[in-house]
Design a protein around this motif. Structure first.
Motif, mmCIF file in Angstrom:
data_model
loop_
_atom_site.group_PDB
_atom_site.id
_atom_site.type_symbol
_atom_site.label_atom_id
_atom_site.label_comp_id
_atom_site.label_asym_id
_atom_site.label_seq_id
_atom_site.Cartn_x
_atom_site.Cartn_y
_atom_site.Cartn_z
ATOM 1 N N ALA A 101 0.822 -1.208 0.000
ATOM 2 C CA ALA A 101 0.000 0.000 0.000
ATOM 3 C C ALA A 101 0.849 1.248 0.000
ATOM 4 O O ALA A 101 0.509 2.256 -0.631
ATOM 5 C CB ALA A 101 -0.924 -0.011 1.219
ATOM 6 N N GLU A 102 1.999 1.203 0.734
ATOM 7 C CA GLU A 102 2.875 2.363 0.751
ATOM 8 C C GLU A 102 3.509 2.596 -0.608
ATOM 9 O O GLU A 102 3.767 3.720 -1.005
ATOM 10 C CB GLU A 102 3.961 2.158 1.807
ATOM 11 N N ARG A 103 3.750 1.512 -1.345
ATOM 12 C CA ARG A 103 4.362 1.666 -2.661
ATOM 13 C C ARG A 103 3.357 2.139 -3.700
ATOM 14 O O ARG A 103 3.744 2.620 -4.754
ATOM 15 C CB ARG A 103 4.979 0.334 -3.112
ATOM 16 N N PHE A 104 2.081 1.980 -3.444
ATOM 17 C CA PHE A 104 1.064 2.363 -4.406
ATOM 18 C C PHE A 104 0.076 3.324 -3.766
ATOM 19 O O PHE A 104 -1.117 3.004 -3.615
ATOM 20 C CB PHE A 104 0.340 1.122 -4.937
ATOM 21 N N PRO A 105 0.520 4.510 -3.347
ATOM 22 C CA PRO A 105 -0.415 5.441 -2.720
ATOM 23 C C PRO A 105 -1.450 5.963 -3.689
ATOM 24 O O PRO A 105 -2.526 6.402 -3.277
ATOM 25 C CB PRO A 105 0.501 6.569 -2.225
ATOM 26 N N GLU A 106 -1.159 5.951 -4.986
ATOM 27 C CA GLU A 106 -2.119 6.466 -5.962
ATOM 28 C C GLU A 106 -3.434 5.684 -5.901
ATOM 29 O O GLU A 106 -4.515 6.264 -5.985
ATOM 30 C CB GLU A 106 -1.525 6.387 -7.375
ATOM 31 N N THR A 107 -3.342 4.366 -5.766
ATOM 32 C CA THR A 107 -4.550 3.558 -5.694
ATOM 33 C C THR A 107 -5.380 3.925 -4.473
ATOM 34 O O THR A 107 -6.608 4.086 -4.558
ATOM 35 C CB THR A 107 -4.187 2.069 -5.654
ATOM 36 N N ALA A 108 -4.721 4.077 -3.325
ATOM 37 C CA ALA A 108 -5.442 4.418 -2.094
ATOM 38 C C ALA A 108 -6.118 5.783 -2.213
ATOM 39 O O ALA A 108 -7.272 5.951 -1.815
ATOM 40 C CB ALA A 108 -4.486 4.405 -0.906
ATOM 41 N N VAL A 109 -5.423 6.769 -2.772
ATOM 42 C CA VAL A 109 -5.992 8.103 -2.914
ATOM 43 C C VAL A 109 -7.147 8.083 -3.909
ATOM 44 O O VAL A 109 -8.194 8.699 -3.689
ATOM 45 C CB VAL A 109 -4.895 9.101 -3.345
#
Length: 457
Positions: A21-29
């Motif tokens: 999740a930290e490597r893919f913050p774009e998905t979370a946002v």
């Protein structure tokens, strides 16, 4: 980030999932913003009976108030769908959050139908502009092979927000003070959080900022049959859901179900059932999901025709069936298009697809409002619902026809090296000739190489 317990579907340790999740913050946002924007767009749904009584508005005014969302979101999708491809998702999402804030302020200060219409217009602009950008942000860190998974994530986020909006506003309106203000005040807080998270993203990964001007989305010819079938499927799925989010609350109130929390729960049931069926899309495939969903949508529309003037339990049963069909049909349509469209065209084509979704949610309400000038609201709702049911077999036939044509995805430039056909063999050089000669009933192959000759029997 929200996490879930370790399961067979996600066997990675918790630390590994948090690191991903930290490597893919774009998905979370992208997921967070899409949930917040859709929740705000459907916060007013269970409040329509109260607004109608408070302002003394007629059925036509209230249905047009709801339909304003579709009338504005449709052009916004056409105008801003390609914008995320050219400018990147971040600037588009910033603008969308600002427009959503204007919409919530209009509803919080509403003193007449004009405020409601202005608020719905701002909400339509916000969600219409953000749909393609949020979807592109969610899929930005995923490989092309994960297109279906990205589509399911975006669809689930859209549905989660759509379900959370009416449920939250119904509960707050029934049991909290300031029922017509508090839901929108809380939404403004969530929008502020979302803007901060979007601003923290310097730029969309891999985005190439280039000149942009509003243009009509150009759907690649190879995927037009597939996109057309998906658009009709999604249109009908959102017609079923849109009826619950627009006129059904008024009909339930007139049938004696005056508890706003219960009305919000009925609306939320449609979207919760839809959300629960989303994982099945990846399991059964886009085509099967669309066909199965259309069958359930047809059944729910028939149930709504029979329950337009009561009984209420049949309407509740229709909500469950409609939600199940909506999740499969809508999710399958989005997944089918996501798999077939190149990444650099995804924002524009996704915008065109969601245009059909928004029109499905809004146009029936407009027709019902116009018919209500001559016939009772329940009769107008039954007529429009029956007409939508007649279109379901047409959509099913289109899905089957698109599959038979075996439309395949257009390879992205970045994937050409992986999808290109094998290089042709080098032409034979003199001295490497190959010939076949007959020797009795068997043939032998003679091959020669520089400096030697060999016979293979």
């Amino acid at each position: 980030m929200f996490t879930k317990r370790r399961s067979a579907a996600d066997p990675r340790p918790l630390a590994d999932r948090l690191h991903a999740a930290e490597r893919f913050p774009e998905t979370a946002v992208g997921v967070f913003v899409l949930v917040v924007l859709t929740a705000g767009a459907y916060l007013p749904s269970p409040l329509y009976p109260g607004y109608q009584q408070a302002f003394g508005a007629g059925d036509l005014v209230m249905t047009l108030t709801y339909a304003t969302f579709a009338l504005v979101s449709a052009p916004a999708l056409l105008l801003f769908g390609p914008a995320s491809d050219a400018l990147g998702p971040v600037p588009v999402l910033r603008m969308s959050i600002a427009a959503a804030a204007v919409g919530s302020v209009c509803f919080a200060l509403a003193s007449g139908p004009g405020w409601l219409i202005a608020g719905r217009a701002a909400q339509g602009l916000a969600l219409g502009a953000a749909t393609g950008a949020a979807g592109a942000l969610i899929a930005s860190r995923r490989p092309a092979s994960g297109g279906r998974k990205a589509a399911v994530v975006a669809s689930a986020a859209f549905l989660a927000g759509t379900a959370a909006g009416p449920v939250a506003s119904g509960l707050l309106a029934e049991y909290a003070p300031a029922p017509l203000v508090l839901p929108f005040a809380l939404h403004l807080v969530l929008l502020w959080i979302g803007r901060r998270r979007v601003t923290a993203l310097a730029a969309a990964p891999g985005a190439r900022v280039r000149r942009w001007r509003p243009t009509r989305p150009q759907i690649p010819a190879a995927v037009r049959p597939l996109v057309g079938a998906a658009a009709l499927t999604g249109f009908l799925a959102w017609t079923a859901a849109g009826l619950f989010l627009s006129v059904i609350p008024v009909l339930l109130d007139r049938a004696g179900l005056g508890n706003l929390a219960v009305i919000g729960g009925v609306l939320g049931t449609v979207l919760v059932c839809s959300l629960l069926t989303q994982p099945l899309v990846a399991a059964v495939g886009a085509r099967t999901a669309q066909l199965t969903g259309l069958a359930a949508v047809f059944a729910s529309l028939v149930m709504l025709v029979l329950s337009a003037e009561g009984p209420v339990p049949l309407t509740l049963a229709a909500a469950v069936v409609a939600g199940t069909g909506h999740g499969l049909a809508y999710g399958g349509a989005a997944a089918a298009v996501e798999e077939a469209v190149p990444g650099e065209r995804r924002g524009a084509v996704t915008g065109a697809l969601y245009l059909a979704f928004y029109l499905g949610a809004g146009l029936p309400a407009i027709v019902i409002g116009l018919l209500a000038l001559a016939v009772p609201l329940a009769a107008a709702t039954a007529w429009v619902t029956a007409a939508a049911a007649l279109l379901v077999p047409v959509a099913g036939a289109a899905v089957v026809a698109a599959r038979r044509r075996r439309v395949t995805a257009i390879p992205e430039p970045a994937l050409v090296s992986r999808t290109a056909p094998p290089a042709p063999a080098a032409p034979a050089r003199p001295g490497l000739a190959v010939r076949e000669v007959s020797r009795g009933p068997r043939r032998r192959r003679l091959s020669s190489a520089p400096g030697r000759t060999r016979c293979r029997r």
